[in-house]
Scaffold this active site. Structure first.
Site, PDB file in Angstrom:
ATOM      1  N   LYS A   1      -4.258  11.082   8.389  1.00  0.00           N
ATOM      2  CA  LYS A   1      -4.175   9.316   9.101  1.00  0.00           C
ATOM      3  C   LYS A   1      -5.100   8.842   9.588  1.00  0.00           C
ATOM      4  O   LYS A   1      -5.904   7.946   9.835  1.00  0.00           O
ATOM      5  CB  LYS A   1      -3.036   9.756   9.515  1.00  0.00           C
ATOM      6  CG  LYS A   1      -1.730   9.058   8.790  1.00  0.00           C
ATOM      7  CD  LYS A   1      -1.767   8.349   7.728  1.00  0.00           C
ATOM      8  CE  LYS A   1      -0.787   8.065   6.348  1.00  0.00           C
ATOM      9  NZ  LYS A   1      -0.276   7.271   5.107  1.00  0.00           N
TER      10      LYS A   1
ATOM     11  N   TYR B   1      -0.535  15.283   7.944  1.00  0.00           N
ATOM     12  CA  TYR B   1      -0.733  14.387   8.355  1.00  0.00           C
ATOM     13  C   TYR B   1      -1.491  13.395   9.140  1.00  0.00           C
ATOM     14  O   TYR B   1      -2.354  12.305   8.455  1.00  0.00           O
ATOM     15  CB  TYR B   1       0.892  14.349   9.161  1.00  0.00           C
ATOM     16  CG  TYR B   1       1.436  12.503   8.387  1.00  0.00           C
ATOM     17  CD1 TYR B   1       1.721  11.302   6.942  1.00  0.00           C
ATOM     18  CD2 TYR B   1       1.587  12.213   9.728  1.00  0.00           C
ATOM     19  CE1 TYR B   1       2.066  10.732   7.306  1.00  0.00           C
ATOM     20  CE2 TYR B   1       1.872  10.451   9.260  1.00  0.00           C
ATOM     21  CZ  TYR B   1       1.959   9.893   8.515  1.00  0.00           C
ATOM     22  OH  TYR B   1       2.033   7.990   8.355  1.00  0.00           O
TER      23      TYR B   1
HETATM   24  P1  NAP Z   1       7.818   6.279   1.849  1.00  0.00           P
HETATM   25  O1  NAP Z   1      10.065   5.470   2.432  1.00  0.00           O
HETATM   26  O2  NAP Z   1       8.298   7.683   1.767  1.00  0.00           O
HETATM   27  O3  NAP Z   1       8.093   5.139   0.846  1.00  0.00           O
HETATM   28  C1  NAP Z   1       6.626   6.115   0.463  1.00  0.00           C
HETATM   29  C2  NAP Z   1       6.135   5.280  -1.274  1.00  0.00           C
HETATM   30  O4  NAP Z   1       5.184   6.076  -1.313  1.00  0.00           O
HETATM   31  C3  NAP Z   1       6.936   5.936  -2.344  1.00  0.00           C
HETATM   32  O5  NAP Z   1       6.813   4.089  -2.870  1.00  0.00           O
HETATM   33  C4  NAP Z   1       5.887   6.679  -3.072  1.00  0.00           C
HETATM   34  O6  NAP Z   1       6.796   6.552  -4.284  1.00  0.00           O
HETATM   35  C5  NAP Z   1       5.468   6.561  -2.875  1.00  0.00           C
HETATM   36  N1  NAP Z   1       4.498   7.683  -2.972  1.00  0.00           N
HETATM   37  C6  NAP Z   1       4.043   8.998  -2.878  1.00  0.00           C
HETATM   38  N2  NAP Z   1       3.589  10.125  -2.835  1.00  0.00           N
HETATM   39  C7  NAP Z   1       2.860   9.238  -4.138  1.00  0.00           C
HETATM   40  C8  NAP Z   1       1.880   9.622  -5.102  1.00  0.00           C
HETATM   41  N3  NAP Z   1       1.319  10.734  -5.277  1.00  0.00           N
HETATM   42  N4  NAP Z   1       1.293   8.443  -5.859  1.00  0.00           N
HETATM   43  C9  NAP Z   1       1.868   7.193  -5.430  1.00  0.00           C
HETATM   44  N5  NAP Z   1       3.098   7.189  -5.328  1.00  0.00           N
HETATM   45  C10 NAP Z   1       3.385   7.976  -4.629  1.00  0.00           C
HETATM   46  O7  NAP Z   1       7.611   5.917   3.036  1.00  0.00           O
HETATM   47  P2  NAP Z   1       7.172   5.097   4.437  1.00  0.00           P
HETATM   48  O8  NAP Z   1       7.517   5.001   5.289  1.00  0.00           O
HETATM   49  O9  NAP Z   1       7.719   3.790   3.381  1.00  0.00           O
HETATM   50  O10 NAP Z   1       5.590   4.662   4.172  1.00  0.00           O
HETATM   51  C11 NAP Z   1       4.375   3.979   3.509  1.00  0.00           C
HETATM   52  C12 NAP Z   1       3.199   4.651   3.979  1.00  0.00           C
HETATM   53  O11 NAP Z   1       3.274   4.536   5.567  1.00  0.00           O
HETATM   54  C13 NAP Z   1       2.448   5.587   4.358  1.00  0.00           C
HETATM   55  O12 NAP Z   1       1.400   6.028   3.993  1.00  0.00           O
HETATM   56  C14 NAP Z   1       3.305   7.198   5.100  1.00  0.00           C
HETATM   57  O13 NAP Z   1       2.591   7.521   5.778  1.00  0.00           O
HETATM   58  C15 NAP Z   1       2.714   5.466   6.073  1.00  0.00           C
HETATM   59  N6  NAP Z   1       3.630   5.531   7.923  1.00  0.00           N
HETATM   60  C16 NAP Z   1       4.872   5.464   7.634  1.00  0.00           C
HETATM   61  C17 NAP Z   1       5.560   5.625   8.951  1.00  0.00           C
HETATM   62  C18 NAP Z   1       6.946   5.133   9.459  1.00  0.00           C
HETATM   63  O14 NAP Z   1       7.239   5.110  10.128  1.00  0.00           O
HETATM   64  N7  NAP Z   1       7.537   5.180   8.060  1.00  0.00           N
HETATM   65  C19 NAP Z   1       4.619   5.370   9.639  1.00  0.00           C
HETATM   66  C20 NAP Z   1       3.593   5.287  10.383  1.00  0.00           C
HETATM   67  C21 NAP Z   1       3.043   5.274   9.041  1.00  0.00           C
HETATM   68  P3  NAP Z   1       8.263   7.152  -4.602  1.00  0.00           P
HETATM   69  O15 NAP Z   1       8.995   6.054  -4.619  1.00  0.00           O
HETATM   70  O16 NAP Z   1       8.116   6.895  -6.873  1.00  0.00           O
HETATM   71  O17 NAP Z   1       8.318   8.416  -4.658  1.00  0.00           O
END
Ligand code: NAP
Length: 246
Positions: free
Chosen positions: A158, A154
């Site tokens: 990133k 990851y």
């Molecule tokens: P999440 O709640 O798990 O949501 C992930 C989203 O990505 C969902 O809409 C999912 O679609 C979609 N997705 C996953 N794999 C995919 C694929 N192969 N093709 C198309 N869509 C896909 O995650 P989140 O926490 O919102 O994270 C969103 C972004 O922020 C990510 O890049 C993550 O790495 C980054 N981020 C998150 C955090 C945190 O603390 N949450 C911190 C830093 C960075 P489905 O609903 O259909 O599965």
């Protein structure tokens, strides 16, 4: 602020992407939502955006698939009328210490989190060059700046996204297209929801603000970077992390 703009948000069905899509719609944008599996969640976001009087189409597509991404972007341009704002947000985790991390877990995280952004950006590259004031926003992570035990895949994805952002920013700057990265810290979504209370307390203890962030904290910045007011900001990596990585 975003009236007349069309945003494409990958991973817009849940978590940060959902909030970014809703926030941009509230500010006047029409939105294309891309998701991988959660049909009902994507439909829910579509209904909420349409209730605001904005257009919203939802597209099921694995962003890791290059050909599918090209077909997707062609379809979005034809159905929505174009794309002005690309938000590469779709992401997954497959955590584990390197000693036990499987090759497929490394490959899949790189394919979705890094190559997914390449696939969408490349597919839209020529189109965005022709759209006045187009924007690319990549959702990276503080883990890409700091590293994190158990997240070598990851963190590599990133960190790669940051190099990708700066390179694309340099390529497109003269065209008036900006490309920036947001590096969230720990934000309350499904991705972090699986953590135990003990782990969450440990994380909060490392954050100067002593709490995890909300999706709205990230969405507000994404909407600003998409706006005309941010037109002279490019190649930036902006943390939204309660001070965690400063
Ligand atoms: P999440 O709640 O798990 O949501 C992930 C989203 O990505 C969902 O809409 C999912 O679609 C979609 N997705 C996953 N794999 C995919 C694929 N192969 N093709 C198309 N869509 C896909 O995650 P989140 O926490 O919102 O994270 C969103 C972004 O922020 C990510 O890049 C993550 O790495 C980054 N981020 C998150 C955090 C945190 O603390 N949450 C911190 C830093 C960075 P489905 O609903 O259909 O599965």
């Amino acid at each position: 602020m975003l009236s007349g703009k069309i945003a494409l948000v990958t991973g817009g069905s849940r978590g940060l992407g959902r909030e970014i899509a809703l926030t941009m719609a509230r500010q006047g944008a029409d939105v294309a939502i891309v998701y991988n599996a959660s049909d009902a969640a994507a439909q829910q976001v579509q209904q909420e955006i349409e209730a605001m009087g904005r257009r919203c189409c939802i597209y099921k597509c694995d962003v890791a698939d290059f050909d599918a991404a090209k077909t997707l972007t062609d379809t979005v341009i034809s159905e929505m009328g174009g794309v002005d704002i690309l938000v590469n947000n779709a992401g997954i985790v497959r955590d584990g210490l390197l000693l036990s991390m499987k090759e497929e877990d490394f490959d899949r995280v790189l394919s979705v989190n890094l190559k997914g952004a390449f696939n969408l950006t490349k597919s839209l590259y020529r189109h965005l060059m022709k759209r006045s004031g187009a924007r690319i926003i990549n959702i990276s992570s503080v883990v890409g700046l700091m590293g994190n035990a158990g997240q070598a895949n990851y963190a590599a994805a990133k960190a790669g996204l940051i190099g990708f952002t700066k390179s694309v920013a340099r390529e497109l700057a003269a065209r008036g297209v900006t490309c920036n990265a947001i590096a969230p810290g720990f934000i309350e979504t499904d991705m972090t929801g699986a953590l135990s209370d003990k782990v969450r307390e440990g994380i909060a203890g490392q954050i100067p603000m002593k709490r995890m962030g909300a999706p709205a904290d990230v969405a507000a910045l994404a909407a600003f970077l998409a706006s005309p007011a941010a037109g002279y900001i490019t190649g930036e990596v902006i943390r939204v992390d309660g001070g965690m990585a400063m």
